[in-house]
Design an enzyme around this catalytic site. Structure first.
Site, PDB file in Angstrom:
ATOM      1  N   GLU A 130      36.996  45.393  41.849  1.00 22.63           N
ATOM      2  CA  GLU A 130      36.779  44.500  43.394  1.00 22.63           C
ATOM      3  C   GLU A 130      35.961  45.648  44.192  1.00 22.63           C
ATOM      4  OE1 GLU A 130      37.706  43.317  47.462  1.00 22.63           O
ATOM      5  OE2 GLU A 130      38.635  45.051  46.252  1.00 22.63           O
TER       6      GLU A 130
ATOM      7  N   ASP B 120      42.074  45.881  42.590  1.00 21.04           N
ATOM      8  CA  ASP B 120      41.666  45.919  44.212  1.00 21.04           C
ATOM      9  C   ASP B 120      41.391  47.046  44.768  1.00 21.04           C
ATOM     10  OD1 ASP B 120      41.898  44.508  46.627  1.00 21.04           O
ATOM     11  OD2 ASP B 120      43.083  45.887  47.141  1.00 21.04           O
TER      12      ASP B 120
END
Length: 647
Positions: free
Chosen positions: A324, A282
């Site tokens: 991401e 992330d």
């Protein structure tokens, strides 16, 4: 590959860890083959740190411990994936991203839903964050308070183990997140830092006063200017400021401290040894901070990701990595690796630019902005892949570059304003029902929330009981999905989109969610409603069966694997995007009409590259054409598409 002194040094460290008997020889060989890169990358970040050498020894121990703790069944799976060579490029993989609690309640119940997913054609599951996070300061699970404990509302690690084993026996794959950039303010490290422990304060960015935070703020943008303005939060318990780029309850980790890297590397291996096939990292763009910069996409962030990749290749080689990074096309390419580390950083990236450009084309009925971006996008190195999608848990950003909008002769600022108004349902005649997320009054920036179905007009069509509009919105949904499925990469559906779920406004009644309108496109699934897929003519049946058919087509056509074989064809119309996908055995043509009008395409489009085919079979519409003899033009209805195979 590395000098003798390095060989002796690494070999000495390894010999203290294991005897490398039997199957361990493969691990030993992998480690020595990657040792030079691991040490070089590590030293480029930490060689001047006073504990750099000591922590490197700990890193070696962490890698060895991860391998020794890997179950034999996972090592066998590693070997099987290695034999396939880039196993994740296959056209047989198709994913779904879901919130476990909103999809079916908990992990134990998810095991009962695998037959539904297999029926649709899904064999790759992305579970949105399930590790412990505070209920009202969760950020959808991205504020993690314990990286090793499943949140009670989802179940236990044992439940996850049972799910993973059942998925493995069904030849399914599992994807999960690790939040590298920050922890929850209630993580144990943060608790110790708040209590005044200097070692743990060094795990974060702590400051005694506002001098350095103000310096950072001069060049750092605000991520959530409405709901979480600023990048620093005062911690009264220790009378210091801490960096909090996302929300004040998410404390940014300090990767200039090598202990933070090794601790998080240990967490990465923990996830790998749970049986994770693809680890979603992330917000990797934010993991290195430096005053005087935007603190995004810095070179050291890429070095960290390359170092992670090298370590994973040694200890847990069957686990792929997804970065991401939702950034401009030129920046996203760097996350696949550059220079000597090309295709040696992240195995996957989100095809966020293509996703946003499809929404651009749908609103305008014009493909020219989408085509202007392809020169950048086609630079992805072989051996890496995209996650392709039309909708995710996140908002839809319009961050593609101005020149792409200006190439057709449009004003970039005005064009983005049109798109925002169109998808918010403000623009006259727009059928979309969405909302603006994270509006910044200073810059005019905003992103878009809303489900795939609502943004395609299904919500307004159903509210108005307009069956023609319902059919038109379903055509849009399936065309958008088809392009993302067939363009190259692994398709990732967002749960509910396969049923045509419209916006869920119940989030407004939940104080932990009401400030974030992205929850409108994160629905709670009604499993009684799923019975509608068996009733012919319902919107659920039409969208589910259409999505199911798209995935069936993808699985049976090898040219749709991510083989670096995408060629965009010269547009005959500003409304129709067309591409070619070729292997030695197969030639496919995809045509997608983004217009509300019927468009006629000359057969010449199939003659642009090489000898034209004599016959074409459309796998979607199940129609066979004699090229140029059946009729003068190929007609494409509004929001229709075809996938033609040369025969």
């Amino acid at each position: 590959m590395y000098n003798y002194a390095l060989y002796q040094y690494i070999n000495g460290l390894l010999k203290t860890e294991t005897d490398f008997a039997g199957a361990d020889n493969l691990f030993y060989a992998r480690f020595l083959a990657n040792a030079s890169n691991i040490l070089s990358l590590y030293n480029s970040l930490y060689q001047n740190h006073p504990k750099g050498q000591e922590v490197f020894n700990r890193l070696v121990h962490t890698i060895v411990k991860a391998y020794k703790g890997r179950r034999s069944v996972l090592k066998e799976r590693d070997d099987h994936k290695s034999a396939e060579d880039h196993w994740f490029l296959s056209n047989h993989l198709a994913g779904m991203s879901l919130y476990v609690d909103r999809f079916c309640g908990d992990i134990a119940n998810l095991t009962t839903k695998l037959d539904y997913l297999k029926k649709l054609g899904i064999n790759f599951l992305h579970l949105m964050p399930i590790f412990e996070s505070p209920k009202d300061e969760s950020d959808g699970g991205y504020a993690v308070s314990n990286f090793r404990k499943i949140d009670d509302r989802f179940g236990t690690l044992y439940d996850l183990h049972l799910l993973q084993e059942l998925m493995r026996r069904n030849n399914m794959y599992l994807m999960m997140d690790i939040v590298l950039n920050h922890t929850s303010a209630k993580h144990d490290w943060a608790r110790k830092a708040r209590e005044g422990n200097k070692d743990y304060q060094d795990y974060f960015y702590f400051f005694d006063n506002r001098i350095l935070p103000d310096e950072y703020d001069r060049s750092m943008p605000e991520i959530f200017p409405e709901s979480a303005p600023g990048n620093f939060t005062f911690v009264p318990e220790c009378d210091k400021w801490v960096m909090t780029v996302f929300h004040n309850y998410q404390w940014d980790l300090n990767y200039t401290n090598p202990m933070v890297f090794v601790e998080m590397m240990d967490n990465i291996f923990f996830y790998a040894n749970l049986g994770i096939d693809l680890l979603r990292i992330d917000a990797p763009a934010f993991i290195w901070k430096q005053p005087g910069t935007s603190c995004q996409n810095l070179p050291q962030a890429h070095t960290l990701l390359q170092l992670i990749k090298q370590c994973v290749q040694v200890a847990t080689p069957g686990m792929a990595l997804l970065g991401e990074a939702i950034v401009a096309p030129r920046e996203i390419m760097k996350y696949f690796g550059t220079g000597r580390y090309t295709a040696e950083e992240c195995d996957f990236a989100y095809h966020a630019t293509q996703m946003a450009l499809q929404w651009d084309a749908l609103a305008t009925g014009d493909i020219r902005v989408m085509m202007a971006a392809q020169r950048e996008i086609l630079g992805k190195p072989f051996g890496t892949s995209w996650i392709t999608y039309t909708r995710s848990h996140d908002d839809i950003g319009l961050g593609y570059e101005d020149y792409m909008i200006e190439e057709p002769g449009w004003n970039a600022f005005g064009h983005r304003n049109f798109l925002k108004d169109y998808y918010a349902g403000i623009f006259p005649g727009s059928p979309a029902t969405g909302a603006l997320f994270s509006s910044n009054p200073k810059t005019g920036d905003a992103r878009i929330s809303g489900t795939l179905a609502s943004l395609c007009g299904l919500e307004s069509a159903l509210n108005n009981d307009d069956q023609n509009a319902v059919s038109r919105s379903i055509d849009k949904i399936l065309m958008m999905q088809a392009l993302s499925f067939f363009i190259g990469g692994m398709p990732m559906l967002f749960y509910g989109d396969e049923l045509g779920y419209t916006n869920d406004y119940s989030y407004l009644k939940d104080p932990g969610k009401s400030y974030d309108n992205r929850w409108m496109h994160r629905p709670v699934i009604d499993w009684d409603r799923i019975k509608q897929i068996e009733i012919r003519g319902t919107t659920e049946q039409r969208i589910f069966s259409g999505t199911q058919k798209l995935l069936q087509i993808r699985r049976k056509l090898p040219a749709l694997a991510d083989l670096g074989n995408l060629v965009w064809l010269t547009p005959q119309s500003n409304h129709v995007a067309s591409f070619m996908r070729i292997t030695e055995e197969q030639k496919l043509y995809g045509l997608f009409n983004f217009s509300k009008e019927r468009i006629f395409i000359s057969w010449y489009v199939f003659k642009e590259h090489g000898i034209p085919p004599k016959q074409l079979f459309d796998h979607w519409n199940q129609v066979r054409y004699e090229v140029g003899t059946d009729q003068e033009y190929l007609p494409l209805d509004p929001y229709s598409f075809c996938l033609m195979e040369a025969e």
